[in-house]
Design a protein around this motif. Sequence first.
Motif, PDB file in Angstrom:
ATOM      1  N   LYS A  11       0.825  -1.217   0.000  1.00 12.57           N
ATOM      2  CA  LYS A  11       0.000   0.000   0.000  1.00 12.57           C
ATOM      3  C   LYS A  11       0.857   1.264   0.000  1.00 12.57           C
ATOM      4  CE  LYS A  11      -4.236  -1.551   2.254  1.00 12.57           C
ATOM      5  NZ  LYS A  11      -5.060  -1.450   3.485  1.00 12.57           N
ATOM      6  N   THR A  12       1.976   1.232   0.697  1.00 14.69           N
ATOM      7  CA  THR A  12       2.795   2.439   0.831  1.00 14.69           C
ATOM      8  C   THR A  12       3.863   2.567  -0.251  1.00 14.69           C
ATOM      9  OG1 THR A  12       4.274   1.322   2.386  1.00 14.69           O
ATOM     10  CG2 THR A  12       2.444   2.601   3.315  1.00 14.69           C
ATOM     11  N   SER A  13       4.108   1.514  -0.992  1.00 14.55           N
ATOM     12  CA  SER A  13       5.187   1.544  -1.980  1.00 14.55           C
ATOM     13  C   SER A  13       4.890   2.462  -3.158  1.00 14.55           C
ATOM     14  CB  SER A  13       5.469   0.138  -2.502  1.00 14.55           C
ATOM     15  OG  SER A  13       6.341   0.204  -3.601  1.00 14.55           O
ATOM     16  N   GLY A  14       3.723   2.338  -3.734  1.00 15.16           N
ATOM     17  CA  GLY A  14       3.419   3.119  -4.925  1.00 15.16           C
ATOM     18  C   GLY A  14       4.047   2.544  -6.186  1.00 15.16           C
ATOM     19  N   GLU A  15       4.953   1.604  -6.019  1.00 13.38           N
ATOM     20  CA  GLU A  15       5.598   0.934  -7.146  1.00 13.38           C
ATOM     21  C   GLU A  15       5.536  -0.568  -6.915  1.00 13.38           C
ATOM     22  OE1 GLU A  15       9.573   2.270  -7.813  1.00 13.38           O
ATOM     23  OE2 GLU A  15       8.933   4.309  -8.286  1.00 13.38           O
ATOM     24  N   PRO A  16       5.584  -1.351  -7.989  1.00 10.49           N
ATOM     25  CA  PRO A  16       5.568  -2.813  -7.825  1.00 10.49           C
ATOM     26  C   PRO A  16       6.773  -3.293  -7.005  1.00 10.49           C
ATOM     27  CG  PRO A  16       5.203  -2.211 -10.113  1.00 10.49           C
ATOM     28  CD  PRO A  16       5.610  -0.961  -9.397  1.00 10.49           C
ATOM     29  N   ILE A  17       6.549  -4.364  -6.234  1.00 15.57           N
ATOM     30  CA  ILE A  17       7.618  -4.978  -5.440  1.00 15.57           C
ATOM     31  C   ILE A  17       7.715  -6.437  -5.867  1.00 15.57           C
ATOM     32  CG2 ILE A  17       8.498  -5.516  -3.146  1.00 15.57           C
ATOM     33  CD1 ILE A  17       6.655  -3.332  -2.032  1.00 15.57           C
ATOM     34  N   LYS A  18       8.912  -6.863  -6.204  1.00 19.25           N
ATOM     35  CA  LYS A  18       9.132  -8.250  -6.634  1.00 19.25           C
ATOM     36  C   LYS A  18       8.866  -9.209  -5.477  1.00 19.25           C
ATOM     37  CE  LYS A  18      12.411  -7.451 -10.266  1.00 19.25           C
ATOM     38  NZ  LYS A  18      13.114  -6.310 -10.548  1.00 19.25           N
ATOM     39  N   GLY A  19       8.324 -10.381  -5.814  1.00 18.22           N
ATOM     40  CA  GLY A  19       8.042 -11.406  -4.816  1.00 18.22           C
ATOM     41  C   GLY A  19       9.289 -11.799  -4.044  1.00 18.22           C
ATOM     42  N   GLY A  20      10.418 -11.879  -4.731  1.00 22.12           N
ATOM     43  CA  GLY A  20      11.677 -12.225  -4.071  1.00 22.12           C
ATOM     44  C   GLY A  20      12.087 -11.185  -3.040  1.00 22.12           C
ATOM     45  N   ASP A  21      11.838  -9.911  -3.357  1.00 23.33           N
ATOM     46  CA  ASP A  21      12.166  -8.838  -2.412  1.00 23.33           C
ATOM     47  C   ASP A  21      11.256  -8.900  -1.184  1.00 23.33           C
ATOM     48  OD1 ASP A  21      14.140  -7.966  -4.140  1.00 23.33           O
ATOM     49  OD2 ASP A  21      12.908  -6.376  -5.016  1.00 23.33           O
ATOM     50  N   LEU A  22       9.979  -9.185  -1.406  1.00 15.74           N
ATOM     51  CA  LEU A  22       9.052  -9.337  -0.272  1.00 15.74           C
ATOM     52  C   LEU A  22       9.468 -10.524   0.595  1.00 15.74           C
ATOM     53  CD1 LEU A  22       5.625  -8.699  -2.058  1.00 15.74           C
ATOM     54  CD2 LEU A  22       6.724  -7.209  -0.365  1.00 15.74           C
ATOM     55  N   ALA A  23       9.894 -11.595  -0.058  1.00 15.36           N
ATOM     56  CA  ALA A  23      10.320 -12.794   0.668  1.00 15.36           C
ATOM     57  C   ALA A  23      11.534 -12.496   1.553  1.00 15.36           C
ATOM     58  CB  ALA A  23      10.642 -13.917  -0.318  1.00 15.36           C
ATOM     59  N   LYS A  24      12.490 -11.746   1.017  1.00 16.92           N
ATOM     60  CA  LYS A  24      13.671 -11.387   1.806  1.00 16.92           C
ATOM     61  C   LYS A  24      13.283 -10.550   3.018  1.00 16.92           C
ATOM     62  CE  LYS A  24      16.941 -11.439  -2.015  1.00 16.92           C
ATOM     63  NZ  LYS A  24      17.647 -10.617  -2.998  1.00 16.92           N
ATOM     64  N   GLN A  25      12.392  -9.596   2.801  1.00 22.77           N
ATOM     65  CA  GLN A  25      11.985  -8.720   3.898  1.00 22.77           C
ATOM     66  C   GLN A  25      11.222  -9.476   4.979  1.00 22.77           C
ATOM     67  OE1 GLN A  25      10.437  -4.804   3.009  1.00 22.77           O
ATOM     68  NE2 GLN A  25      11.318  -4.891   0.966  1.00 22.77           N
ATOM     69  N   ALA A  26      10.469 -10.492   4.566  1.00 23.66           N
ATOM     70  CA  ALA A  26       9.685 -11.263   5.535  1.00 23.66           C
ATOM     71  C   ALA A  26      10.461 -12.462   6.073  1.00 23.66           C
ATOM     72  CB  ALA A  26       8.383 -11.739   4.896  1.00 23.66           C
ATOM     73  N   ASN A  27      11.645 -12.695   5.481  1.00 21.16           N
ATOM     74  CA  ASN A  27      12.476 -13.816   5.896  1.00 21.16           C
ATOM     75  C   ASN A  27      11.773 -15.159   5.675  1.00 21.16           C
ATOM     76  OD1 ASN A  27      14.949 -14.733   6.738  1.00 21.16           O
ATOM     77  ND2 ASN A  27      14.446 -14.673   8.925  1.00 21.16           N
ATOM     78  N   VAL A  28      11.104 -15.254   4.517  1.00 25.06           N
ATOM     79  CA  VAL A  28      10.427 -16.500   4.117  1.00 25.06           C
ATOM     80  C   VAL A  28      10.755 -16.754   2.650  1.00 25.06           C
ATOM     81  CG1 VAL A  28       8.534 -16.267   5.795  1.00 25.06           C
ATOM     82  CG2 VAL A  28       8.285 -15.270   3.507  1.00 25.06           C
ATOM     83  N   SER A  29      10.285 -17.872   2.126  1.00 24.42           N
ATOM     84  CA  SER A  29      10.523 -18.186   0.716  1.00 24.42           C
ATOM     85  C   SER A  29       9.571 -17.400  -0.184  1.00 24.42           C
ATOM     86  CB  SER A  29      10.329 -19.681   0.472  1.00 24.42           C
ATOM     87  OG  SER A  29       8.956 -20.009   0.553  1.00 24.42           O
ATOM     88  N   ARG A  30       9.947 -17.300  -1.439  1.00 24.79           N
ATOM     89  CA  ARG A  30       9.089 -16.622  -2.410  1.00 24.79           C
ATOM     90  C   ARG A  30       7.756 -17.358  -2.535  1.00 24.79           C
ATOM     91  NH1 ARG A  30       7.402 -16.814  -7.289  1.00 24.79           N
ATOM     92  NH2 ARG A  30       7.065 -14.978  -8.553  1.00 24.79           N
ATOM     93  N   GLN A  31       7.787 -18.681  -2.417  1.00 27.59           N
ATOM     94  CA  GLN A  31       6.550 -19.463  -2.522  1.00 27.59           C
ATOM     95  C   GLN A  31       5.576 -19.113  -1.397  1.00 27.59           C
ATOM     96  OE1 GLN A  31       5.886 -21.152  -5.252  1.00 27.59           O
ATOM     97  NE2 GLN A  31       3.844 -21.457  -4.455  1.00 27.59           N
ATOM     98  N   VAL A  32       6.082 -18.824  -0.223  1.00 30.16           N
ATOM     99  CA  VAL A  32       5.213 -18.398   0.884  1.00 30.16           C
ATOM    100  C   VAL A  32       4.549 -17.070   0.516  1.00 30.16           C
ATOM    101  CG1 VAL A  32       5.209 -17.578   3.285  1.00 30.16           C
ATOM    102  CG2 VAL A  32       6.450 -19.664   2.681  1.00 30.16           C
ATOM    103  N   ILE A  33       5.311 -16.183  -0.102  1.00 32.19           N
ATOM    104  CA  ILE A  33       4.767 -14.887  -0.521  1.00 32.19           C
ATOM    105  C   ILE A  33       3.656 -15.091  -1.550  1.00 32.19           C
ATOM    106  CG2 ILE A  33       5.282 -12.700  -1.689  1.00 32.19           C
ATOM    107  CD1 ILE A  33       6.350 -12.896   1.217  1.00 32.19           C
TER     108      ILE A  33
END
Length: 178
Positions: free
Chosen positions: A20-42
């Motif tokens: 919501k706050t990004s305003g730009e697309p975020i790659k699944g891999g980047d979200l996974a790194k930030q959440a410390n989980v796998s991309r598949q979990v994302i």
Amino acid sequence: MSDKKLLGEERRERLLDLLKTSGEPIKGGDLAKQANVSRQVIVGDISLLKAKNEPIIATSQGYLYFTDPTKDHKYERTIASSHTPEETEDELNLLVDHGVVIKDVSVEHPVYGDLTASLHISNRKEVKQFIEKVRSNKASYLLELTGGIHMHTISASSEETLDDAVEALEGAGYLVRT
């Protein structure tokens, strides 16, 4: 996020906040790194959020919380276009330079029927990112499935803006008259 692995609902709430706050697309891999989980979990989390009617879309640049950039774009049109893959960047730039948002691209495939991909491209920077992503992934454009013929849904703040964009496409030799 943190080095700590976020669990379930807490992680999905945080993902939603990030999108919501990004305003730009975020790659699944980047979200996974930030959440410390796998991309598949994302991928699963995004599916669950979508099931709760959160307007998240998957674009070629990553996941995007869809705050409609076309909210002032009350006018929409579907156009037919034809060109070579090498002319794609020129076609997209021509459209965004005329103030339209390119919402999607679609082709009519003889086996699969209508295939549509969300684009939501509204400026030259997004055109460049899209083209670079296609090239870096050695991906094909949908138009390659149909000998160059494809459709775009475009939107703008006025009919005149749409007319100008269509006229420019015709002038460039890209417009297919139906």
